[in-house]
Design an enzyme around this catalytic site. Structure first.
Site, PDB file in Angstrom:
ATOM      1  CG  ASP A   1      34.135  57.899  -3.645  1.00 15.96           C
ATOM      2  OD1 ASP A   1      34.981  57.620  -2.761  1.00 15.96           O
ATOM      3  OD2 ASP A   1      33.462  57.043  -4.226  1.00 15.96           O
TER       4      ASP A   1
ATOM      5  CG  HIS B   1      36.682  54.543  -2.576  1.00 11.85           C
ATOM      6  ND1 HIS B   1      35.437  55.007  -2.948  1.00 11.85           N
ATOM      7  CD2 HIS B   1      36.515  53.232  -2.281  1.00 11.85           C
ATOM      8  CE1 HIS B   1      34.558  54.015  -2.876  1.00 11.85           C
ATOM      9  NE2 HIS B   1      35.184  52.927  -2.477  1.00 11.85           N
TER      10      HIS B   1
ATOM     11  CB  SER C   1      32.902  51.052  -3.814  1.00  4.95           C
ATOM     12  OG  SER C   1      32.459  51.396  -2.534  1.00  4.95           O
TER      13      SER C   1
END
Length: 604
Positions: A148, A216, A536
């Site tokens: 990520d 994220h 996600s």
């Protein structure tokens, strides 16, 4: 190349839904208009990007809050004499029109909202200690890999009780060092180096790695395996070891002629990240989460990254990869049809006014077919015609502004693909691909518009929102995850959660999990949280479930191959929704249940 002069202005009609739109609060009208022009709304302290907080007067709170687009806030007072209730909520800008048009929504205006907690995820999927048999390990001895962007190794949720890191390795592919043997680029930080950095006043400077705010990857890793030391809300597998790869995307061309046909499905760096995680795990059970993706690619599992994932997973037992399904369901990025043997078909592609981004389209057809394509610009001018195997481009002042290719026989699936790239310097508006069959038969096709968060273009309505899962979400052995809202009794599918099946007709996604309004660790805060929505956020919940499953299997001295893992995940799902016994193109086999997965190991 807009023909209007800089000093010429005119009103632009809003078109679809204009009667409804003009009855809304002007501030909401402006947000809708900006989105139609390809403009994004920035995030605020109380909203994510392209999201607006609202206050609503509604006839039925239950009906309003049941909408998947609506994140409830608070109810303000009791039901009034006119039968309405005032509530706060949060709505994606893309869905303002749809929510306002619902029967029973009397008024909609800006507002604040409340935040739910990560505990809603673990409770809904049966991942709390009280949901599991006594003695069930919570990921002990299992490695959870996360590929990520942005790993906050200093957040309390990723530290052990003694203060040291839970990370075995952190590979920053963007770093300037020499990597490690077999992965000779970027910076690889082992446990000892991370612990040394943690002992300094500024660990990010000491390690030479900064995750950035609200990253994220930190949020994703916390859902899968945070231990709750800082936030008080542990993730699904809080005892697992961690490996993180800050993946680079420098091997993917994002503009110009080379962008045609490129996606994460061709990323060497992504595939190497997966190999790195499994190598770091050694003989330990390992599950990897990949909450990344693009829209392009053949969507049949034949990209090299998907093939590589399949091979890594069959190489050894006790391995799994979970991948987010994508958030493109309502984005108008997919079209499908059949080009008749006797008449051309026109595929309309709309680039929003004032869009200042590159745009790319990709169309796939069977390898035995032969199509020609006329590319028609807004206003009706035919820019060029490409026969099978041909390509062409347009330049202005030495700069490539348009490129198109009609490519035959892709080496991975032997199908044909047509790709078109538009720079911001071409006219905006309605572009058309006029497709003609040259092979004497009808030619079925699927087409996708590449992901563009800052200025998305769309196909013309009516939209076909099937086949919208991501570019690396179509492999044979991966576990692909859709998103639903765990905060509502009906567990509605998230409005954005992409749909299957694959282009070759296989059932993807396999499963769904909570991905709507998930509160988890916020990077650079030490103990803080932030809220995010998306597949996600759903995928790492399933990755955490698999980590607990693998830990329990190891406790029972069992090894599980990838097919057994996939079978247990799917067979343990809870239906209703979706319909019991039926695969759903967005929920998959159903909603994940860790409690049922662990029970399945014990047998009947």
């Amino acid at each position: 190349m807009n023909a209007d002069s800089p000093n010429h202005y005119r009103f632009l009609p809003h078109g679809r839904g204009s009667a409804e739109s003009t009855s809304m609060d002007p501030r909401l009208q402006r947000l809708v208009a900006m989105r139609r022009l390809g403009r994004s709304k920035p995030s605020t302290a109380s909203t994510d990007e392209n999201e607006v907080a609202v206050i609503a007067k509604v006839a039925s709170v239950e009906a309003f809050e049941a909408l998947s687009e609506v994140t409830p806030g608070v109810r303000l007072g009791d039901v009034a004499e006119d039968g309405t209730t005032i509530v706060t909520a949060r709505v994606p800008v893309a869905r303002i029109d749809a929510v306002r048009a619902q029967e029973g929504v009397v008024s909609l205006k800006p507002a604040q909202r409340l935040r739910p907690a990560l505990a809603a995820t673990t409770a809904e999927i049966g991942a709390r200690p009280e949901d599991l048999p006594a003695g069930t390990p919570r990921g002990d001895g299992v490695v959870v890999g996360v590929i990520d962007f942005g790993c906050d190794f200093a957040h309390e949720n990723f530290l052990r009780d003694g203060g040291g890191t839970r990370l075995l390795r952190l590979w920053d592919q963007n770093g300037s060092g020499n990597g490690s043997p077999g992965f000779a680029y970027g910076d690889v930080h082992a446990t000892a180096a991370i612990d040394t950095a943690l002992a300094t006043p500024n660990p990010y400077v000491a390690l030479g790695y900064r995750p950035g705010p609200r990253s994220h990857g930190t949020h994703v890793m916390d859902i899968a395996a945070g231990n709750g030391r800082g936030t008080g809300a542990p993730g699904v597998a809080p005892q697992a070891d961690l490996v993180f790869v800050e993946v680079a995307s420098s091997d993917i061309p994002w503009g110009g002629a080379e962008a045609v046909g490129a996606s994460f499905g061709d990323s060497v760096q992504l595939l190497e990240a997966l190999a790195f995680v499994f190598e770091s795990a050694g003989s330990s059970p390992c599950v990897v989460n990949v909450s990344l993706g693009t829209n392009g690619g053949p969507h049949d599992g034949t990209t090299l990254v998907e093939q590589g994932i399949d091979r890594l997973l069959t190489q050894a037992p006790d391995r799994a990869v979970c991948i987010a399904a994508s958030n493109a369901f309502a984005d108008g990025i997919h079209a499908a049809g059949t080009v008749s043997a006797t008449a051309p078909l026109e595929l309309a592609w709309v680039v929003a006014d004032q869009d200042q981004t590159d745009n790319e389209l990709e169309l796939w057809a069977p390898g035995a077919s032969r199509l020609s394509v006329d590319l028609v610009a807004p206003g009706g001018q035919v820019v060029g015609t490409l026969g099978p195997g041909e390509s062409g481009s347009v330049t202005r002042e030495g700069e490539l502004v348009l490129f198109a290719a009609n490519r035959l026989d892709d080496p991975n699936n032997h199908d044909n693909t047509i790709g078109v790239f538009l720079s911001p310097k071409v006219p905006v508006g309605r572009w058309v691909l006029r497709l003609t069959s040259l092979s004497g038969d009808d030619v079925p096709f699927h087409a996708w518009i590449e992901r563009d968060d800052n200025g998305p273009s769309t196909f013309e309505e009516p939209l076909d929102n099937t086949h919208t899962i991501g570019s690396i979400s179509c492999g044979q052995k991966s576990i692909v995850v859709g998103s639903y809202d765990a905060h509502k009794p009906a567990a509605p599918i998230s409005w954005f959660s992409s749909a299957g099946p694959t282009r070759d007709g296989r059932e993807k996604p396999e499963v769904s999990a909570p991905g709507h309004d998930v509160v988890a660790a916020s990077s650079t805060t030490g103990t803080g949280t932030t809220r995010k929505s998306g597949t996600s956020m759903a995928s790492p919940a399933v990755a955490g479930c698999v980590a607990v499953l693998l830990a329990e299997a190891a406790r029972r001295q069992r090894q599980l191959d990838v097919d057994e893992i996939r079978s247990i995940v799917a067979a343990s799902c809870r239906p209703d929704p979706p319909v019991a016994g039926a695969w759903d193109d967005r929920y998959g086999a159903g909603r994940v249940s860790l409690a049922a997965m662990v029970k399945a190991l014990a047998g009947p």
